[in-house]
Motif scaffolding. Structure first.
Motif, PDB file in Angstrom:
ATOM      1  N   UNK A  37       0.832  -1.206   0.000  1.00 22.51           N
ATOM      2  CA  UNK A  37       0.000   0.000   0.000  1.00 22.51           C
ATOM      3  C   UNK A  37       0.865   1.253   0.000  1.00 22.51           C
ATOM      4  N   UNK A  38       0.539   2.255  -0.811  1.00 24.34           N
ATOM      5  CA  UNK A  38       1.309   3.503  -0.832  1.00 24.34           C
ATOM      6  C   UNK A  38       1.146   4.260   0.477  1.00 24.34           C
ATOM      7  N   UNK A  39       2.214   4.866   0.955  1.00 33.98           N
ATOM      8  CA  UNK A  39       2.177   5.625   2.192  1.00 33.98           C
ATOM      9  C   UNK A  39       2.005   7.111   1.870  1.00 33.98           C
ATOM     10  N   UNK A  40       1.266   7.810   2.689  1.00 34.97           N
ATOM     11  CA  UNK A  40       1.101   9.243   2.503  1.00 34.97           C
ATOM     12  C   UNK A  40       2.425   9.951   2.757  1.00 34.97           C
ATOM     13  N   UNK A  41       2.639  11.058   2.064  1.00 32.62           N
ATOM     14  CA  UNK A  41       3.868  11.807   2.262  1.00 32.62           C
ATOM     15  C   UNK A  41       3.907  12.489   3.624  1.00 32.62           C
ATOM     16  N   UNK A  42       2.759  12.686   4.229  1.00 32.18           N
ATOM     17  CA  UNK A  42       2.707  13.307   5.551  1.00 32.18           C
ATOM     18  C   UNK A  42       1.931  12.412   6.504  1.00 32.18           C
ATOM     19  N   UNK A  43       2.555  11.333   6.985  1.00 30.40           N
ATOM     20  CA  UNK A  43       1.881  10.460   7.952  1.00 30.40           C
ATOM     21  C   UNK A  43       1.800  11.128   9.314  1.00 30.40           C
ATOM     22  N   UNK A  44       1.100  10.524  10.225  1.00 29.18           N
ATOM     23  CA  UNK A  44       0.969  11.085  11.566  1.00 29.18           C
ATOM     24  C   UNK A  44       2.306  11.096  12.289  1.00 29.18           C
ATOM     25  N   UNK A  45       3.106  10.061  12.092  1.00 31.74           N
ATOM     26  CA  UNK A  45       4.444   9.973  12.675  1.00 31.74           C
ATOM     27  C   UNK A  45       5.475   9.931  11.543  1.00 31.74           C
ATOM     28  N   UNK A  46       6.668  10.450  11.765  1.00 31.13           N
ATOM     29  CA  UNK A  46       7.671  10.546  10.686  1.00 31.13           C
ATOM     30  C   UNK A  46       8.359   9.210  10.388  1.00 31.13           C
ATOM     31  N   UNK A  47       7.616   8.280   9.840  1.00 32.08           N
ATOM     32  CA  UNK A  47       8.162   6.982   9.441  1.00 32.08           C
ATOM     33  C   UNK A  47       7.628   6.675   8.055  1.00 32.08           C
ATOM     34  N   UNK A  48       8.548   6.403   7.119  1.00 37.42           N
ATOM     35  CA  UNK A  48       8.141   6.128   5.749  1.00 37.42           C
ATOM     36  C   UNK A  48       8.700   4.783   5.287  1.00 37.42           C
ATOM     37  N   UNK A  49       7.833   3.949   4.712  1.00 43.03           N
ATOM     38  CA  UNK A  49       8.267   2.738   4.027  1.00 43.03           C
ATOM     39  C   UNK A  49       8.520   3.136   2.580  1.00 43.03           C
TER      40      UNK A  49
END
Length: 391
Positions: free
Chosen positions: A286-298
């Protein structure tokens, strides 16, 4: 009955017993053949072809799909045994047919941490292909738990590095439970473990792998209970020979339900896993949003999955924090021995100064990680702080 008469009847009795035993042997031969095993014509004896304790001698071939005994749960542990219908549904969903099996790369994959109390104590080891996407997705949840959920006296990156083996297990249990609970839409989680009993017997067209047929499903309606159960059986996911990644994948699919996953895949009309270059790779991340709630990106960088993260929970909620800040990058590759620390400056654009330079020239190119960061912070400069840029 006289002695002579007994001597005449004994051979007949022995013949019947031998015939019965041969019949039983043939039955077991069929069962072992079905599971990819063989019955040898020779018997290992103490001191002959063994280690002296009855175990096969080193160097003997063992089928790669054989599950080590420590991970075979007793049938009376509870739960629901897998059915032929479930096993068939899994096979069709994953591969599109009943004949493909997981590769050895997938079968041997488990959630393996780096050494405790090290620069990468929080990190899972991952190969370049195959189950890497699943491992890195779980890695993101591990980082989330260690940085922003768990109470500890340590701050920033120390929260990730100063953990022992038990804390690694706790973080993994929390990450797996968190993911399964999300797949079950906050209402349930299903956990798959391997038992000693075989639940799915031979069926025409279905090729056995010797662990799917032993699956026991445990369903939970409370996230905390699911997390405790996983931690109590954490070796079934994090020890060598456990098929830990496949068990988690099965748990994920059953938590979501096979029917709902199929609906998710209908837009592609393709199986969840596909073969390529001799490997099986995962699609539908699943694509991750560029601005998640916490600063963690897959991230998917150069076709390989990795994790980019910050240690300040306020980074994305306070625009003043986005002037100059640090991000950390973990690729999952064995050659990475330390978490890469990147300094991001969103107001200094030194890399764009020479506008006359050809954008396609080698001097203009930047590592893929930097370009991925700039999809969120356009024009930002990235300082690797002494680490040779990679990816």
């Amino acid at each position: 009955m006289g002695d002579h008469e007994a001597e005449r009847t004994m051979p007949q009795t022995e013949l019947e017993e031998i015939t019965s035993r041969i019949s039983d042997l043939n039955k077991w031969r069929e069962i072992f053949s079905f599971h990819g095993l063989e019955i040898s014509n020779t018997t290992h004896q103490r001191g002959q072809g063994s280690d002296g304790n009855g175990a096969p001698a080193a160097g003997k071939h063992h089928p790669p799909s054989t599950v080590p005994k420590p991970f075979l749960l007793s049938p009376d542990t509870g739960g629901q045994p897998i059915s032929l219908e479930m096993a068939t549904g899994l096979r069709k969903l994953l591969f599109g047919n009943l004949f493909h099996l997981f590769s050895c790369e997938w079968e041997k994959a488990y959630f393996r941490f780096h050494e405790p109390y090290s620069d990468l104590a929080y990190a899972l080891e991952a190969e370049k292909w195959g189950p890497r996407a699943i491992l890195m997705a779980v890695q993101a949840h591990i980082i989330k738990y260690l940085l922003f959920v768990r109470n500890t006296e340590y701050t920033h990156l120390e929260r990730l590095c100063r953990i022992n083996r038990r804390e690694q297990g706790e973080a993994l249990a929390a990450a797996l439970a968190d993911t399964l609970w999300a797949a079950g839409e906050g209402g349930r989680a299903v956990i798959c473990l391997v038992t000693a009993a075989i639940h799915v017997m031979p069926s025409r067209g279905y090729k056995a792998d010797n662990f799917t047929e032993r699956i026991q499903l445990f369903e939970f309606s409370e996230k905390a209970a699911a997390q405790k159960f996983i931690f109590d059986h954490i070796n079934c996911f994090k020890d060598e020979g456990s098929h830990g990644v496949i068990l988690f994948l099965y748990s994920l699919l059953f938590s979501r339900t096979l029917e709902r996953v199929q609906e998710d895949l209908d837009c592609t009309a393709a199986p969840l896993l596909k073969f390529g270059f001799g490997n099986i790779t995962c699609t539908q991340v699943c694509p991750r949003l560029r601005t998640p709630r916490l600063p963690i990106w897959l991230c998917s960088v150069s076709g390989r999955y990795s994790v980019l993260f910050g240690t300040d929970s306020q980074l994305l909620s306070d625009w003043k924090m986005e002037r100059v800040f640090h991000l950390y990058f973990y690729s999952g590759q064995q050659e990475q021995r330390k978490t890469a620390r990147l300094t991001i400056d969103t107001h200094s654009h030194h890399w764009e100064k020479d506008q006359s330079e050809d954008p396609s020239s080698p001097g203009k190119r930047r590592p893929s990680v930097e370009m991925a960061i700039r999809t969120k912070w356009a024009g930002a400069t990235v300082n690797w702080n002494g680490t040779d840029p990679f990816f």
